[in-house]
Design a protein around this motif. Sequence first.
Motif, PDB file in Angstrom:
ATOM      1  N   TYR A  78     -19.264  41.611  14.071  1.00 56.08           N
ATOM      2  CA  TYR A  78     -20.317  40.871  14.783  1.00 56.08           C
ATOM      3  C   TYR A  78     -21.073  41.783  15.748  1.00 56.08           C
ATOM      4  O   TYR A  78     -22.298  41.678  15.876  1.00 56.08           O
ATOM      5  CB  TYR A  78     -19.736  39.653  15.506  1.00 56.08           C
ATOM      6  CG  TYR A  78     -19.713  38.431  14.616  1.00 56.08           C
ATOM      7  CD1 TYR A  78     -20.828  37.607  14.498  1.00 56.08           C
ATOM      8  CD2 TYR A  78     -18.595  38.129  13.851  1.00 56.08           C
ATOM      9  CE1 TYR A  78     -20.839  36.502  13.650  1.00 56.08           C
ATOM     10  CE2 TYR A  78     -18.584  37.028  12.994  1.00 56.08           C
ATOM     11  CZ  TYR A  78     -19.712  36.222  12.903  1.00 56.08           C
ATOM     12  OH  TYR A  78     -19.720  35.133  12.047  1.00 56.08           O
ATOM     13  N   ASP A 173     -26.521  36.495   9.715  1.00 54.91           N
ATOM     14  CA  ASP A 173     -25.518  35.539  10.231  1.00 54.91           C
ATOM     15  C   ASP A 173     -24.803  34.836   9.076  1.00 54.91           C
ATOM     16  O   ASP A 173     -23.579  34.767   9.044  1.00 54.91           O
ATOM     17  CB  ASP A 173     -26.178  34.483  11.124  1.00 54.91           C
ATOM     18  CG  ASP A 173     -26.532  35.018  12.499  1.00 54.91           C
ATOM     19  OD1 ASP A 173     -25.981  36.061  12.890  1.00 54.91           O
ATOM     20  OD2 ASP A 173     -27.361  34.398  13.185  1.00 54.91           O
ATOM     21  N   TYR A 174     -25.600  34.303   8.145  1.00 57.11           N
ATOM     22  CA  TYR A 174     -25.026  33.565   7.009  1.00 57.11           C
ATOM     23  C   TYR A 174     -24.113  34.464   6.183  1.00 57.11           C
ATOM     24  O   TYR A 174     -23.012  34.082   5.790  1.00 57.11           O
ATOM     25  CB  TYR A 174     -26.132  33.014   6.092  1.00 57.11           C
ATOM     26  CG  TYR A 174     -27.006  31.943   6.697  1.00 57.11           C
ATOM     27  CD1 TYR A 174     -26.537  31.097   7.690  1.00 57.11           C
ATOM     28  CD2 TYR A 174     -28.321  31.776   6.257  1.00 57.11           C
ATOM     29  CE1 TYR A 174     -27.357  30.116   8.241  1.00 57.11           C
ATOM     30  CE2 TYR A 174     -29.142  30.797   6.800  1.00 57.11           C
ATOM     31  CZ  TYR A 174     -28.661  29.970   7.790  1.00 57.11           C
ATOM     32  OH  TYR A 174     -29.466  29.005   8.325  1.00 57.11           O
ATOM     33  N   GLU A 177     -20.739  35.490   7.952  1.00 58.65           N
ATOM     34  CA  GLU A 177     -19.781  34.378   7.963  1.00 58.65           C
ATOM     35  C   GLU A 177     -19.223  34.138   6.552  1.00 58.65           C
ATOM     36  O   GLU A 177     -18.023  33.916   6.370  1.00 58.65           O
ATOM     37  CB  GLU A 177     -20.434  33.103   8.498  1.00 58.65           C
ATOM     38  CG  GLU A 177     -19.441  31.947   8.584  1.00 58.65           C
ATOM     39  CD  GLU A 177     -20.025  30.664   9.142  1.00 58.65           C
ATOM     40  OE1 GLU A 177     -19.326  29.631   9.075  1.00 58.65           O
ATOM     41  OE2 GLU A 177     -21.177  30.667   9.634  1.00 58.65           O
ATOM     42  N   TYR A 178     -20.099  34.208   5.566  1.00 56.61           N
ATOM     43  CA  TYR A 178     -19.694  34.019   4.166  1.00 56.61           C
ATOM     44  C   TYR A 178     -18.639  35.057   3.779  1.00 56.61           C
ATOM     45  O   TYR A 178     -17.605  34.737   3.178  1.00 56.61           O
ATOM     46  CB  TYR A 178     -20.940  34.143   3.283  1.00 56.61           C
ATOM     47  CG  TYR A 178     -20.699  34.096   1.796  1.00 56.61           C
ATOM     48  CD1 TYR A 178     -20.573  32.874   1.127  1.00 56.61           C
ATOM     49  CD2 TYR A 178     -20.617  35.272   1.040  1.00 56.61           C
ATOM     50  CE1 TYR A 178     -20.365  32.838  -0.249  1.00 56.61           C
ATOM     51  CE2 TYR A 178     -20.405  35.237  -0.331  1.00 56.61           C
ATOM     52  CZ  TYR A 178     -20.286  34.020  -0.964  1.00 56.61           C
ATOM     53  OH  TYR A 178     -20.076  33.987  -2.325  1.00 56.61           O
ATOM     54  N   ARG A 181     -15.239  34.429   5.870  1.00 57.31           N
ATOM     55  CA  ARG A 181     -14.479  33.219   5.486  1.00 57.31           C
ATOM     56  C   ARG A 181     -13.724  33.431   4.176  1.00 57.31           C
ATOM     57  O   ARG A 181     -12.710  32.793   3.923  1.00 57.31           O
ATOM     58  CB  ARG A 181     -15.395  31.999   5.385  1.00 57.31           C
ATOM     59  CG  ARG A 181     -15.885  31.519   6.743  1.00 57.31           C
ATOM     60  CD  ARG A 181     -16.157  30.025   6.797  1.00 57.31           C
ATOM     61  NE  ARG A 181     -16.642  29.646   8.115  1.00 57.31           N
ATOM     62  CZ  ARG A 181     -15.883  29.429   9.183  1.00 57.31           C
ATOM     63  NH1 ARG A 181     -14.569  29.558   9.086  1.00 57.31           N
ATOM     64  NH2 ARG A 181     -16.403  29.075  10.341  1.00 57.31           N
ATOM     65  N   ARG A 189      -9.200  33.109  10.945  1.00 59.51           N
ATOM     66  CA  ARG A 189     -10.180  32.013  10.960  1.00 59.51           C
ATOM     67  C   ARG A 189     -10.392  31.491  12.380  1.00 59.51           C
ATOM     68  O   ARG A 189     -11.492  31.142  12.777  1.00 59.51           O
ATOM     69  CB  ARG A 189      -9.729  30.883  10.037  1.00 59.51           C
ATOM     70  CG  ARG A 189     -10.834  29.841   9.772  1.00 59.51           C
ATOM     71  CD  ARG A 189     -10.390  28.761   8.799  1.00 59.51           C
ATOM     72  NE  ARG A 189      -9.929  29.348   7.552  1.00 59.51           N
ATOM     73  CZ  ARG A 189      -8.679  29.238   7.095  1.00 59.51           C
ATOM     74  NH1 ARG A 189      -7.777  28.545   7.770  1.00 59.51           N
ATOM     75  NH2 ARG A 189      -8.335  29.801   5.968  1.00 59.51           N
ATOM     76  N   LEU A 192     -12.628  33.907  14.130  1.00 60.11           N
ATOM     77  CA  LEU A 192     -13.980  33.751  13.591  1.00 60.11           C
ATOM     78  C   LEU A 192     -14.654  32.502  14.162  1.00 60.11           C
ATOM     79  O   LEU A 192     -15.800  32.551  14.625  1.00 60.11           O
ATOM     80  CB  LEU A 192     -13.930  33.665  12.057  1.00 60.11           C
ATOM     81  CG  LEU A 192     -15.244  33.403  11.332  1.00 60.11           C
ATOM     82  CD1 LEU A 192     -16.265  34.502  11.633  1.00 60.11           C
ATOM     83  CD2 LEU A 192     -15.023  33.282   9.833  1.00 60.11           C
ATOM     84  N   ASN A 193     -13.930  31.370  14.162  1.00 61.01           N
ATOM     85  CA  ASN A 193     -14.507  30.123  14.679  1.00 61.01           C
ATOM     86  C   ASN A 193     -14.843  30.239  16.164  1.00 61.01           C
ATOM     87  O   ASN A 193     -15.870  29.740  16.619  1.00 61.01           O
ATOM     88  CB  ASN A 193     -13.546  28.956  14.450  1.00 61.01           C
ATOM     89  CG  ASN A 193     -13.471  28.555  12.981  1.00 61.01           C
ATOM     90  OD1 ASN A 193     -14.379  28.854  12.207  1.00 61.01           O
ATOM     91  ND2 ASN A 193     -12.383  27.908  12.580  1.00 61.01           N
ATOM     92  N   ILE A 196     -18.089  32.249  16.433  1.00 64.36           N
ATOM     93  CA  ILE A 196     -19.249  31.456  16.005  1.00 64.36           C
ATOM     94  C   ILE A 196     -19.589  30.398  17.053  1.00 64.36           C
ATOM     95  O   ILE A 196     -20.749  30.182  17.396  1.00 64.36           O
ATOM     96  CB  ILE A 196     -18.993  30.811  14.622  1.00 64.36           C
ATOM     97  CG1 ILE A 196     -18.975  31.903  13.555  1.00 64.36           C
ATOM     98  CG2 ILE A 196     -20.056  29.759  14.299  1.00 64.36           C
ATOM     99  CD1 ILE A 196     -18.488  31.428  12.189  1.00 64.36           C
TER     100      ILE A 196
END
Length: 201
Positions: A78, A173-174, A177-178, A181, A189, A192-193, A196
């Motif tokens: 990130y 961003d998309y 995350e893709y 995940r 996870r 990551l959450n 985000i």
Amino acid sequence: MKEKILEKATDMFLTLGFKSVTMDDLANEMGISKKTIYTHFENKTKLVQECTFGLLNQINLGIDFICSSGKNPIEELYDIKKFVISQLKDEKSSPQYQLQKYYPKIFDNLGKKQYELMQECTVNNIKRGLELGIYRENLNVEFVSRIYISGVACIKDERFFPQGNFSSKELQDYFLEYHLRGIVTPKGRKILNDIINSIQD
């Protein structure tokens, strides 16, 4: 003077596009003669080449610094994404597309160099994620690193992602995350959450 020309030209190329900016535009913007520019750069192609490889080296140094900061691999990705976006000015003029269309040789050479630099960084990121238990242990490191790098290149391709449909930042961003995940463990996870959620707050 050469460094000043490179700095201003890089800024203008990223803001307005490699094709759009002429040597006259650059000279007028800097308040110098075209002759001064040609003293340092044989032609516009040489200028474009030095600007793009200079920018790549600058980005690579920044990424090396982020990778040495000791953050966990998810945060690292990130931070790298944020840094790269800041360096590329969100690519409003679609410079990647113009570079590919009008300077294909430079584009190809830049792509090879970028791949070499990204490969090492991405493999190290995945291996550290495995060691920390935040990436799934059954990952094929070589496969995942190559898929990630090809995806980073693909989201910049106007044929697949026309500029009007997504902003550069949205796509990055998309995609990040893709990617994550698909490879994180439950422990990963949660990290990551949290990241985000903190971005959205």
